[in-house]
Design a protein around this motif. Structure first.
Motif, short mmCIF file in Angstrom:
data_model
loop_
_atom_site.label_atom_id
_atom_site.label_comp_id
_atom_site.label_asym_id
_atom_site.label_seq_id
_atom_site.Cartn_x
_atom_site.Cartn_y
_atom_site.Cartn_z
N ARG B 137 0.82 -1.22 0.00
CA ARG B 137 0.00 0.00 0.00
C ARG B 137 0.85 1.26 0.00
O ARG B 137 0.50 2.26 0.63
N VAL B 217 -12.57 0.82 -13.44
CA VAL B 217 -12.09 0.44 -12.11
C VAL B 217 -10.79 1.20 -11.80
O VAL B 217 -10.57 1.66 -10.67
N ALA B 220 -11.66 4.60 -10.86
CA ALA B 220 -12.31 4.55 -9.55
C ALA B 220 -11.27 4.42 -8.45
O ALA B 220 -11.34 5.10 -7.42
N ARG B 222 -8.21 5.35 -8.62
CA ARG B 222 -7.47 6.61 -8.57
C ARG B 222 -8.20 7.61 -7.68
O ARG B 222 -7.59 8.28 -6.85
N ASP B 223 -9.53 7.67 -7.82
CA ASP B 223 -10.31 8.69 -7.10
C ASP B 223 -10.66 8.28 -5.69
O ASP B 223 -10.90 9.13 -4.84
N GLY B 224 -10.74 6.98 -5.42
CA GLY B 224 -11.15 6.55 -4.09
C GLY B 224 -10.75 5.11 -3.87
O GLY B 224 -11.58 4.20 -3.90
N ASN B 226 -9.94 3.47 -1.28
CA ASN B 226 -10.62 2.81 -0.17
C ASN B 226 -12.04 2.40 -0.52
O ASN B 226 -12.48 1.31 -0.20
N ARG B 227 -12.75 3.32 -1.20
CA ARG B 227 -14.13 3.00 -1.57
C ARG B 227 -14.16 1.75 -2.44
O ARG B 227 -15.00 0.87 -2.29
N VAL B 228 -13.21 1.69 -3.38
CA VAL B 228 -13.15 0.55 -4.30
C VAL B 228 -12.85 -0.73 -3.52
O VAL B 228 -13.47 -1.77 -3.74
N ARG B 229 -11.94 -0.62 -2.57
CA ARG B 229 -11.58 -1.79 -1.77
C ARG B 229 -12.78 -2.26 -0.94
O ARG B 229 -13.05 -3.45 -0.85
N PHE B 230 -13.52 -1.29 -0.40
CA PHE B 230 -14.67 -1.66 0.44
C PHE B 230 -15.93 -1.90 -0.38
O PHE B 230 -17.01 -2.07 0.17
N LEU B 231 -15.78 -1.89 -1.72
CA LEU B 231 -16.86 -2.41 -2.57
C LEU B 231 -16.51 -3.84 -2.97
O LEU B 231 -17.21 -4.46 -3.77
N GLY B 232 -15.39 -4.34 -2.46
CA GLY B 232 -15.06 -5.74 -2.71
C GLY B 232 -14.01 -5.97 -3.77
O GLY B 232 -13.76 -7.11 -4.16
N TYR B 233 -13.36 -4.89 -4.27
CA TYR B 233 -12.30 -5.06 -5.26
C TYR B 233 -10.95 -5.08 -4.58
O TYR B 233 -10.74 -4.39 -3.58
N PHE B 238 -5.21 -4.48 -10.62
CA PHE B 238 -5.55 -3.50 -11.66
C PHE B 238 -4.38 -2.53 -11.86
O PHE B 238 -3.99 -2.22 -12.97
#
Lengths: 246, 349
Positions: B137, B217, B220, B222-224, B226-233, B238
């Motif tokens: 990270r 993706v 996505a 790039r912009d967030g 954490n949001r992407v991670r907590f949507l299950g990605y 990527f």
């Protein structure tokens, strides 16, 4: 009723400061629960711990009997738990529809993303979820251009679109006016009929409208629980809140 | 701005018209000028990769010169070996007192191996590196600094091992490639068209990729993230795939540049050139493929014109240009066009 999500004596220790201190909570399937408490009571840490952003120092989080407290974040989402963040976490440069489609995708591996458009099997579901949160007319707008309230609804929709069984809503009405708050309460009550929902909020008028059991947290511990009227009558709760507002 | 500039038909025909014009250049310009433009087109391929990682992935690499160098050296090593008679070793090795070819030079006798190494080598190195870093990270400024250190280390390594790398002078004095003489008639035009073709294919491929769900993706994350991670990605694969593909394009650009320029050397791949590559894209528009190609061409043409009359002036001009664009037009020249036309969202073309 057996618990779907079982927070089992969880302690989160930030170098001596216990954000959660042996906190336990049971959520039954289909239950809607509201968690309130003064700032710093540990409400957001509770959400962080459930979704795997923070690891418990002691204790466990059990979902359908399985300890999920050491799983990766995507693995926890895959089990069926998803959270709406306090500050809306929509993706500003993507359209409303792309935001929703991103959340709705069932196969999230990178090589499965090497094609165009929304997979046919997910198209109807994306449209339906957009409709459910009242954003169907805004499908083509970049999410960054939505009003604050619309962003909150979009993110609630995205959390729903992951097909999560357990939905954590962290201050879903932050920054909303009374009319938007009412509409959100309506939406959350409707969600409660099909999903298990944990709501964190400060806004008492919103909490009233949810008509759900309330858990009060204070300094990382359980202070009281019951109906809203019961906790309001509780002397300790009054002391904590008065102590903070004085 | 007139309406026709924003119409769908125009945005579809413009690339075709530009491609046709570019393809005609060898008929209108001297071999010298054709060769110059070909080098800049090769730089354009590098710039396309930076649009993918930086513009759409939010991953700023200040070390693309490393991958450019891997591509360039791979092809140059093959050319040096192909020019030799049986049992000979390259001239610079003899000057350094070596008597035998290092074992890792041996496979570069094969043209197929050299071509594959120029493309797959950079992608593989980039993928391993990116996986290790993104998995922990590490991102943003820290990532940029690590890549810059990588560029410095790579250039230093090449300079310090003169006996096997050609050192500061790099690899040059090429005679022929695949049996074709570099000085032969029509060679400048042929290399130009090959470079233009590679650029066009890279542009088409990236246009497809950025329009796909993969592109969504990536933006996505790039912009967030954490949001992407907590949507299950898991955003790591990527980002690794995007970074590896950009490295491959950088290697392709490096190989084609080396063929056109007849030289690859540490001065072309170190810290300063790596930063310049980012500057082209910043000026052209970091999310726009067309903008990046334009940026690479325009900055290099300006560099050529300015540095021939004021050799010391170029760095100042480039620095000033960079500051001006980044502060006034964060989306570069391409952003200037699309904001005038009131277009919404991002146009990867």
């Amino acid at each position: 009723m057996s618990a779907l999500l079982h927070v089992d004596a969880v302690t989160v220790d930030y170098g001596g400061f216990k954000a959660l201190d042996g906190f336990s909570l049971d959520l039954a399937q289909g239950e809607t629960r509201v968690v309130i408490g003064p700032n710093g009571a540990g409400k957001s840490t509770l959400c962080d711990t459930i979704i795997g952003r923070v690891r418990p120092t002691h204790g466990a989080i059990r979902f359908m009997g399985e300890d999920i407290s050491r799983l990766s974040e995507p693995a926890i989402v895959a089990r069926g738990i998803c959270r709406k963040f306090q500050a809306p976490g929509v993706l500003p440069s993507l359209t409303v529809q792309d935001n929703m489609a991103l959340a709705a995708r069932t196969d999230r591996r990178w090589w499965k993303a090497l094609s165009h458009g929304i997979p046919a099997a997910e198209r109807a579901f994306v449209a339906e979820t957009l409709d459910r949160v009242g954003l169907a007319a805004r499908a083509g707008t970049p999410a960054g251009e939505l009003s604050h309230g619309e962003k909150q609804w979009l993110e609630i929709g995205m959390v729903l679109a992951t097909r999560a069984q357990v939905i954590l809503l962290d201050e879903p009405t932050a920054g909303m006016g009374p009319a938007e708050t009412r509409a959100t309460a309506e939406l959350v009550r409707e969600l409660g009929t099909s999903r298990t929902v944990l709501v964190i909020d400060h806004d008492m008028s919103f909490v009233e409208q949810l008509e759900a059991p309330v858990t009060v947290m204070h300094q990382g511990r359980l202070l009281a629980s019951g109906t809203l009227d019961e906790v309001r009558a509780d002397r300790e709760v009054a002391a904590v809140y008065l102590g903070h507002t004085a | 701005m007139p309406d026709f500039l924003q119409s769908r038909g125009f945005s579809r025909t413009l690339p075709l018209v530009l491609f046709a014009l570019a393809a005609a250049i060898p008929f209108g310009l001297s071999d010298y000028d054709t060769n110059l433009v070909a080098r800049f087109l090769a730089m354009g391929i590098v710039a396309l990769g930076i649009v993918l990682t930086w513009g759409h992935g939010g991953i700023l690499s200040l070390g693309q010169g490393v991958f450019f160098g891997l591509g360039g050296y791979a092809i140059a090593m093959h050319i040096k070996l192909a020019d030799l008679a049986e049992g000979e070793i390259p001239d610079f090795m003899q000057w350094s007192g070596r008597t035998a070819l290092p074992f890792w030079w041996e496979p570069f006798h094969s043209p197929v191996f050299a071509l594959a190494a120029a493309l797959v080598g950079p992608a593989l190195v980039a993928a391993l590196f990116a996986w290790a870093v993104f998995h922990r990270r590490v991102s943003g400024t820290y990532f940029a600094l690590i890549t810059q250190a990588l560029a410095l280390a790579f250039a230093t390594l090449i300079i310090s091992r003169q006996d096997v790398t050609g050192g500061f002078n790099g690899l040059t004095n090429f005679t022929s490639i695949f049996g074709f003489l570099f000085a032969g008639p029509g060679m400048a035009s042929a290399l130009y068209w090959i470079t233009l073709g590679a650029l066009a294919l890279s542009w088409l491929g990236l246009r497809w990729l950025l329009g796909s769900r993969f592109g969504t993706v990536l933006r996505a994350a790039r912009d967030g993230e954490n949001r992407v991670r907590f949507l299950g990605y898991d955003p790591v694969p990527f980002k690794v795939a995007a970074f590896a593909l950009a490295a491959m394009l950088s290697g392709l650009g490096g190989a084609l540049f080396t063929l056109n320029a007849g030289v690859i050397s540490p001065a072309l791949i170190g810290v300063a050139p790596s930063i310049e590559m980012v500057v082209w894209v910043a000026i052209g528009g970091r999310t726009s493929l067309g903008g990046a190609i334009f940026g690479a061409l325009a900055v290099n043409l300006a560099r050529d014109a300015i540095s021939s009359s004021f050799p010391e002036g170029w760095l100042y001009v480039m620095g000033a240009l960079f500051i001006l664009v980044v502060t006034l037009f964060p989306q570069g020249l391409a952003g200037l066009l699309s904001s005038r036309s009131g277009k919404r969202g991002e146009n990867p073309a």
